[in-house]
Scaffold this active site. Structure first.
Site: not given
Ligand code: F6R
Length: 612
Positions: A76, A27, A491, A507, A484, A102-103, A488, A607, A2
């Protein structure tokens, strides 16, 4: 997650609120709304499910919201499905008070039942509505808004950042925070609140970060902050270095592509201020050197991509420092009874500096007597403020939900930290140290070289974007890179993908490899090249199609292993993963583009994850 924006000034609030909400869109959200109080004390609210465009249409269809004080929100969903009635702002049943939040309010059910018994009728399924209904309940009792706000804060449990309007106080906006980010922006005859600095950059770069349990009273001409005892507090103002263009697309189709292309510069800005006379100097860590002598183990704690940086760090720092290093998922860390105390150093990695699990891990570590060093991108964020030492990645604002430039700069900084510690502890030879310094110096240029091959990644992506399942395999740091690359891809393109340590495939998981399965094999870690190549042969013999990534040197000898090659320049081995991730980012980007996905705002994702 949010987003909150609030405005008290002299111009029409609704325009400022919509602009702020637009900048918070990245976000992730599923509904949006605004509330404005007119000078005569009329509280006007518009909110709707869906993107901001829906809210804009709604505002155009109806009478415009008049007034120069207002609050806005992108939601959100957590409690209650995304729909119009659950969208914020929420208004109390007397129609006097509006709140954005938010929260999560943990004891909302208990309060809701209490208020229902008192005759309050609830309109939504949210936890937030209890805040505003309880506030009106206390407001009726005390006839004073500030008294009502403090009474609510004393009663609710959980995390909150909130903005509050009351029709009886048409010149005031109130704000409160606990365990969720909220900052105040200062302008000329106008002041703001926001959950994220990017919402304010087009208006001001002078901000104050609210601390837990503080309440702010904001008008167009003044800001006064109070602590939990209602005593006024003087706060330091900070000037944000980011400018508004850094948070705009600048001609790119997506923020993600822009941020991938910004990596040479982001890495340069992160590295070069920390190099003096050919040596790594962390001004920020001057006092930490003594502490190092007593450290017997290191935990690197983070979530998602930041955790994958931690995995690279585990392999690299262990090799450099000869002490055990564990990469831990923050969501598991605090429930797993790690061996903390003075001899353990905890490194927390976070782009946003607000991730709740990482924050909780940090607090656990400090409570158990360990020092915490954080690697953070957002200045003044909660993790930065609560850590004993902070190293900032100078990546600039990262808007795309999928991290790229923050990931790369986190990795560079973590590797530099390992090299710096190794030097302090005399665990690295002069010769090796100098070679790494040469590598660091040329790293931004080498990233540029990788980016020059963008057409190759685009072409490869257009050949494979229809695959329904993709495997990433690699060993050592290549395994960490595969995690990673796979994240990527899944997601942003929604393709199912798995990442395995190449030796682990046999395995169990190799049963999933069938004719046509795509395997991205990462073979940049030279010491285990042969072993990874045998795993490539294994999957190929079961019909897999293979994209192979290797460095320029090894590519010469192994090009016969696959017709699809991602070739990256050589650098010092400890820095190689920084280059290795870039083809994986671009491959994921172009696969998602071919599939027509909403790349910057993938479904269900946020985000900054500020709930558990
Ligand atoms: C993936 C991504 C997330 C963040 C994770 C941690 O592309 O962005 O996996 O890496 O949510 O977020 P931060 O770095 O803000 O703690």
């Amino acid at each position: 997650m949010c987003g909150i924006i609030g405005y008290a000034g002299k111009t029409e609030a609704v325009n400022v609120l919509l602009d702020g909400l637009e900048r918070l869109e990245y976000r992730g959200y599923d509904s949006a709304g605004v509330a404005v109080v007119s000078p005569e004390g009329k509280l006007q609210v518009k909110k709707s499910k869906g993107r901001l465009a829906v809210l804009r249409d709604l505002l155009q269809e109806s009478d415009s919201l008049v007034g120069s004080i207002g609050i806005g929100h992108t939601r959100w969903a957590t409690h209650g499905e995304p729909n119009d009635k659950n969208a914020h702002p929420h208004v109390g049943q007397d129609g006097k008070i509006a709140v954005v939040h938010n929260g999560i309010i943990e004891n909302y059910l208990e309060i809701k039942n209490y208020l229902i018994r008192k005759g309050v009728t609830f309109q939504s399924d949210t936890d937030t509505e209890v805040i505003v209904q309880l506030m009106e309940y206390y407001y009726k009792k005390y006839s004073n808004l500030m008294d009502a706000v403090y009474a609510v804060l004393n009663r609710i449990k959980g995390a909150y950042a909130m903005g509050i309007l009351c029709s009886d106080y048409p010149e005031q906006m109130l704000a409160a925070r606990k365990d969720a980010p909220l900052l105040i922006g200062y302008g000329e005859k106008e002041n703001f609140i926001a959950s994220d600095v990017t919402a304010l950059l087009s208006h001001t770069r002078t901000v104050t970060y609210m601390e837990d349990d503080e309440v702010a009273l904001i008008t167009a001409d003044s800001v006064q902050i109070y602590d939990s005892d209602r005593s006024p507090v003087e706060k330091e103002k900070h000037i944000i270095a980011w400018d508004v263009s850094a948070a705009e697309k600048g001609g790119y189709a997506h923020f993600m592509l822009k941020e991938i292309m910004e990596q040479p510069e982001a890495v340069r800005k992160t590295v070069s201020p920390r190099i003096t006379d050919g040596k790594i100097v962390f001004e920020e860590l001057k006092e930490a050197v003594e502490l190092l002598q007593n450290i017997t183990r290191i935990y690197i704690v983070a979530c998602g991509s930041a955790y994958h940086v931690g995995m690279v760090g585990k392999y690299t720092l262990e090799k450099l420092l000869h002490i055990p290093v564990e990469a831990c998922l923050a969501s598991e860390f605090r429930y797993s009874e790690p061996i903390l105390g003075e001899s353990a150093l905890v490194i927390v990695i976070s782009q946003s500096g607000e991730t709740l699990d990482s924050m909780a891990a940090l607090r656990e570590a400090k409570k158990k007597g360990s020092k915490v060093l954080s690697i953070v991108n957002v200045m003044g964020s909660s993790i930065a403020r609560e850590s004993d030492y902070v190293l900032y990645t100078w990546a600039g604002p990262e808007i795309a939900v999928a991290t790229t430039k923050a990931y790369t700069t986190q990795m560079v900084l973590l590797i530099m930290l390992g090299v710096y510690f190794a030097k302090q502890l005399s665990r690295i030879s002069e010769e090796e140290y100098d070679k790494i310094m040469v590598g660091l110096d040329s790293l931004p240029e080498k990233i540029k070289d990788v980016l020059k091959n963008i057409d190759n990644y685009q072409k490869t992506a257009s050949r494979y974007f229809n695959h329904s399942s993709v495997f990433y395999i690699g060993r050592n740091v290549d395994y960490a890179l595969g995690l990673e690359g796979s994240l990527k891809l899944k997601e942003i393109s929604y393709i199912h993908s798995e990442s395995y340590a190449a030796g682990e495939l046999k395995h169990g998981t190799i049963s999933l490899i069938e004719p046509g399965t795509l395997v991205v094999a990462l073979a940049t870690y030279a010491p285990l090249l042969e072993k990874t190549l045998s795993n490539v042969v294994e999957v190929k013999s079961r019909g897999a199609e293979v994209i192979l990534m290797a460095t320029e040197e090894t590519a010469k000898t192994i090009s016969s292993q696959s017709s699809e090659l991602f070739v990256i320049p050589e650098t010092h081995p400890v820095l190689q993963p920084v280059l290795g991730v870039i083809p994986l980012q671009l491959f994921a980007y172009y696969v998602a583009l071919n599939r027509g996905c909403d790349i910057d705002k993938p479904r269900n994702l946020a985000k900054s994850v500020t709930v558990e």
